[in-house]
Design a protein around this motif. Structure first.
Motif, short mmCIF file in Angstrom:
data_model
loop_
_atom_site.label_atom_id
_atom_site.label_comp_id
_atom_site.label_asym_id
_atom_site.label_seq_id
_atom_site.Cartn_x
_atom_site.Cartn_y
_atom_site.Cartn_z
N GLY A 135 0.83 -1.20 0.00
CA GLY A 135 0.00 0.00 0.00
C GLY A 135 0.86 1.25 0.00
N VAL A 136 0.43 2.24 -0.74
CA VAL A 136 1.17 3.50 -0.84
C VAL A 136 0.26 4.65 -0.41
CG1 VAL A 136 2.47 5.05 -2.34
CG2 VAL A 136 2.54 2.58 -2.74
N GLY A 137 0.81 5.60 0.34
CA GLY A 137 0.03 6.76 0.76
C GLY A 137 0.92 7.95 1.00
N VAL A 138 0.30 9.07 1.33
CA VAL A 138 1.05 10.30 1.62
C VAL A 138 0.44 10.99 2.84
CG1 VAL A 138 1.77 10.69 -0.76
CG2 VAL A 138 -0.36 11.70 0.06
N ASP A 139 1.29 11.69 3.56
CA ASP A 139 0.86 12.54 4.67
C ASP A 139 1.36 13.95 4.42
OD1 ASP A 139 -0.22 10.30 5.83
OD2 ASP A 139 1.31 10.11 7.41
N ALA A 140 0.63 14.94 4.91
CA ALA A 140 1.04 16.33 4.74
C ALA A 140 0.77 17.10 6.03
CB ALA A 140 0.31 16.98 3.57
N ILE A 141 1.65 18.06 6.33
CA ILE A 141 1.53 18.89 7.52
C ILE A 141 1.63 20.35 7.10
CG2 ILE A 141 2.54 19.51 9.75
CD1 ILE A 141 3.88 16.71 9.74
#
Length: 421
Positions: free
Chosen positions: A82-88
């Protein structure tokens, strides 16, 4: 500073067997968009620190700010990997300050000694998941006992690096990380501390629902290597009574150029431990704690995160972590939910330290008294809006600890977390 938390047991998955999970988190993935989360936390903070006996120095620091913290966490794509992204994204706004009152740590300070009107920072990370193991690369918050970002001001610290978190075995959580920079709470540059490299490894294992243990190792280039161990044991007595015992210990030794030294120039080579016991009966919790530092130098942290001090007597103002220092704590907590006011809590504590080996004396003394009152709205359109008052009174035998032997501190905090997705 890091106020000691009873949360290490929460890092482990409840249940104490060593059997592989039947269905993994990745098997249950709904997709990149379907599992996404978008949250925004608003924090207004009034911070006042009165140096009552700071002769010739700044006598008072007093500022108010408004902070916004937005976090986006995608789900993971379906499939074996699984691939994902997080952002702040973060924004801090100055509401009140002055040249003679700056320096609270809420805002960046310019060359003229004044706090900036606003500042922003952010970052992103890509993440991969196989079964119940997640690899995250990029900007992130951390809560490891040997590398923990701090969130005690307007906006939190952000770490840059790689972290692997594995929950393949039920009851066991493993971590391995490599970090190359750290952004301070009141700064915007990605390398605020001058961190070159920090490597961490360790984990937490829950033997049962009530007993867990942790072991971690870290090495910070040109500073130190650390070992950390924890045992947390909850002992239920009845439906409304119970005991919780918590033991923490750090072993720190200077390595490399040893930029962080003891006050007398010796390299660090010390042990710092704390033992606490809490008795809960209904709405009341009574806690006693003992902490001691032995060896050469204070317990050192900061370059490895402002929250990297999981010791019982690291409280609002002082850490009671000086060389050879011994300290005791007595604490009382009250939960008003038992009296028909859910969301209202009260805490007070007193900590006293003696025998601290600091510049000028081998018998330094200090004490701190804290009061914390918090109320969280339980329902309605403003549900989860919280109001908090934190007051600290600090005194020491001289001014070698924190520039002044007498410090009075007040924080007024209003927070509103909003879940958009």
């Amino acid at each position: 500073m890091r106020v000691m938390k009873w949360s290490m047991i929460a890092l482990a998955v409840a249940a104490g067997t060593s059997q592989l999970a039947v269905a993994s988190s990745q098997d249950e993935s709904k997709g990149f968009i379907e599992d996404s989360k978008l949250n925004v936390k608003t924090r207004m903070l009034y911070f006042s620190r009165d140096f009552r006996n700071n002769e010739g120095g700044q006598s008072r620091r007093e500022e108010t700010g408004l902070g916004f913290l937005g976090t986006f966490e995608s789900g993971f794509t379906q499939g074996t990997v699984g691939v994902g992204v997080d952002a702040i994204g973060m924004l801090g706004l100055k509401l009140d300050s002055g040249k003679g009152r700056a320096g609270t740590g809420l805002f960046p300070t310019g060359s003229d000694g004044r706090s900036q009107d606003d500042y922003s920072k952010g970052g992103g990370a890509v993440k991969f998941r196989i079964s119940d193991t997640v690899l995250k690369v990029g900007d992130q918050f951390t809560a490891l006992p040997v590398f923990a970002t701090d969130d005690s001001r307007l906006l939190p610290e952000i770490a840059q690096g790689t972290l692997i978190t594995s929950n393949e075995i039920e009851g066991l959580t493993l971590h391995a990380g490599h970090f190359t920079s750290l952004t301070a709470q009141e700064q915007t540059n990605r390398d605020s501390f001058g961190l070159k490299e920090a490597n961490v490894v360790g984990g937490t294992y829950a033997f049962t629902d009530n007993l867990s243990t942790s072991l971690y190792y870290s090495k910070v280039e040109d500073y130190w290597r650390k070992y950390y161990a924890n045992v947390n044991w909850a002992l239920p007595i009845s439906d409304k009574q119970g005991l919780v015992f918590d033991f923490n210990i750090y072993d720190t030794k200077s390595e490399g150029s040893a930029d962080y030294l003891a006050f007398d120039g010796d390299k660090l080579d010390n042990r710092a431990f704390s033992l606490s016991g809490a008795y809960n009966i209904g709405a009341h919790t009574f806690t006693l704690a003992y902490q001691k530092v032995t060896g050469d130098g204070d317990y050192g942290y900061g370059i490895d995160g402002g929250g990297t001090i999981f010791l019982a007597n690291s409280v609002a103002r002082s850490d009671f972590n000086a060389e050879d220092e011994k300290s005791w704590q007595a604490r009382y907590d009250l939960n008003f939910a038992e009296y028909g006011i859910p969301g209202l809590t009260f805490m007070t504590r007193y900590v006293r330290g003696t025998d601290a080996n600091v510049a000028g004396t081998s018998n330094g003394k200090e004490w701190e008294r804290d009061v914390d009152i918090k109320y969280v709205l339980q329902s309605g359109p403003a549900k989860d809006l919280s109001f908090r008052v934190r007051q600290a009174t600090y005194r020491s035998s001289d001014g070698v600890y924190y520039d002044s032997p007498s410090i009075d501190e007040l924080r007024l905090i209003v927070e509103y977390p909003l879940s958009i997705l």
